[in-house]
Design an enzyme around this catalytic site. Sequence first.
Site, mmCIF file in Angstrom:
data_model
loop_
_atom_site.group_PDB
_atom_site.id
_atom_site.type_symbol
_atom_site.label_atom_id
_atom_site.label_comp_id
_atom_site.label_asym_id
_atom_site.label_seq_id
_atom_site.Cartn_x
_atom_site.Cartn_y
_atom_site.Cartn_z
ATOM 1 C CG ASN A 123 -1.944 1.137 1.395
ATOM 2 O OD1 ASN A 123 -1.564 2.240 0.843
ATOM 3 N ND2 ASN A 123 -3.011 0.650 1.869
ATOM 4 C CG ASP B 286 -3.819 -6.254 9.318
ATOM 5 O OD1 ASP B 286 -3.825 -5.839 8.172
ATOM 6 O OD2 ASP B 286 -4.378 -7.047 9.876
ATOM 7 C CG PHE C 130 -5.216 5.180 2.353
ATOM 8 C CD1 PHE C 130 -4.218 5.628 2.990
ATOM 9 C CD2 PHE C 130 -5.543 3.674 2.482
ATOM 10 C CE1 PHE C 130 -3.798 4.944 4.290
ATOM 11 C CE2 PHE C 130 -5.052 2.978 3.551
ATOM 12 C CZ PHE C 130 -4.069 3.774 4.574
HETATM 13 P P1 ITT Z 1 -0.866 -4.006 3.152
HETATM 14 O O1 ITT Z 1 -1.504 -5.351 3.827
HETATM 15 O O2 ITT Z 1 -0.158 -4.468 1.845
HETATM 16 O O3 ITT Z 1 -0.103 -3.401 3.866
HETATM 17 P P2 ITT Z 1 -3.612 -3.244 3.064
HETATM 18 O O4 ITT Z 1 -4.256 -2.123 2.108
HETATM 19 O O5 ITT Z 1 -4.372 -4.284 2.806
HETATM 20 O O6 ITT Z 1 -2.290 -3.042 2.822
HETATM 21 P P3 ITT Z 1 -4.622 -3.206 5.810
HETATM 22 O O7 ITT Z 1 -4.977 -4.715 5.624
HETATM 23 O O8 ITT Z 1 -3.619 -2.883 7.057
HETATM 24 O O9 ITT Z 1 -3.624 -2.905 4.665
HETATM 25 O O10 ITT Z 1 -5.833 -2.520 5.899
HETATM 26 C C1 ITT Z 1 -7.135 -2.863 5.600
HETATM 27 C C2 ITT Z 1 -8.042 -1.750 5.143
HETATM 28 O O11 ITT Z 1 -8.276 -0.907 6.260
HETATM 29 C C3 ITT Z 1 -7.375 -1.030 4.113
HETATM 30 O O12 ITT Z 1 -7.519 -1.452 2.712
HETATM 31 C C4 ITT Z 1 -8.092 0.383 4.004
HETATM 32 O O13 ITT Z 1 -9.204 0.210 3.565
HETATM 33 C C5 ITT Z 1 -8.386 0.426 5.545
HETATM 34 N N1 ITT Z 1 -7.257 1.436 6.009
HETATM 35 C C6 ITT Z 1 -6.042 1.061 6.642
HETATM 36 N N2 ITT Z 1 -5.417 2.087 7.149
HETATM 37 C C7 ITT Z 1 -6.106 3.131 6.995
HETATM 38 C C8 ITT Z 1 -6.175 4.553 7.068
HETATM 39 O O14 ITT Z 1 -4.966 5.003 7.759
HETATM 40 N N3 ITT Z 1 -7.110 5.443 6.911
HETATM 41 C C9 ITT Z 1 -8.204 4.912 6.359
HETATM 42 N N4 ITT Z 1 -8.500 3.577 5.992
HETATM 43 C C10 ITT Z 1 -7.390 2.773 6.188
#
Ligand code: ITT
Length: 191
Positions: free
Chosen positions: A9, A68, A148
């Site tokens: 991400n 996560d 995001f």
């Molecule tokens: P990686 O596993 O590759 O790090 P990911 O997008 O799958 O990336 P996560 O599993 O940690 O990341 O996050 C799950 C979801 O939570 C992510 O797709 C976003 O929709 C949401 N999310 C995570 N951090 C956020 C933030 O700071 N602000 C808003 N939404 C967030």
Amino acid sequence: MKIVFATNNTHKLSEVRAVLGEGFELVTLREVGITEDIPETGATLDENASIKARYVYERTGLDCFADDTGLEVEALNGAPGVHSARYATDGHDFAANNRKLLRELNGITNRRARFRTVISLIRGGEELQVEGIVRGTIATEESGNEGFGYDPLFIPEGYDHTFADMSADQKNAISHRGRAVAELGKALKED
Ligand code: ITT
């Protein structure tokens, strides 16, 4: 100090770079040759952070960390939580996830929620976890173009606008990830 950040991400990568600051060279998964999606099979954020960090350590032997993150909504018994990325669909469809969240909360007055980030750090083979939390509420409509994921719907406590209305610096100063990464920075500087 060189360290692998186990994420695909790019938003996360730039947030974490900004908070950790000078002195840390973050290496991406692609740069260490990991191009596949790391399976996130854990039942909790803590398990998934650990799974991602261990996956990288086992393949590279390099110091690394993974985060996560989940959005935990009180009226939905903590959902979407560990399923935040795939709440509405199988992929990372931020717009569909936000639409589903608004639908699920339609007519519900308790809008309380929190973001929680767990980071697993593996350094010299030793694992350590840190956490960051921010409390807030879910707005009734999306606002803002920054950030995001669920940022256009999340209003942090003490503010009247969403994370997506804030600059990256403002979000990082109070966010779940900003807080967790500040703890990570302390742990990295300790030894
Ligand atoms: P990686 O596993 O590759 O790090 P990911 O997008 O799958 O990336 P996560 O599993 O940690 O990341 O996050 C799950 C979801 O939570 C992510 O797709 C976003 O929709 C949401 N999310 C995570 N951090 C956020 C933030 O700071 N602000 C808003 N939404 C967030």
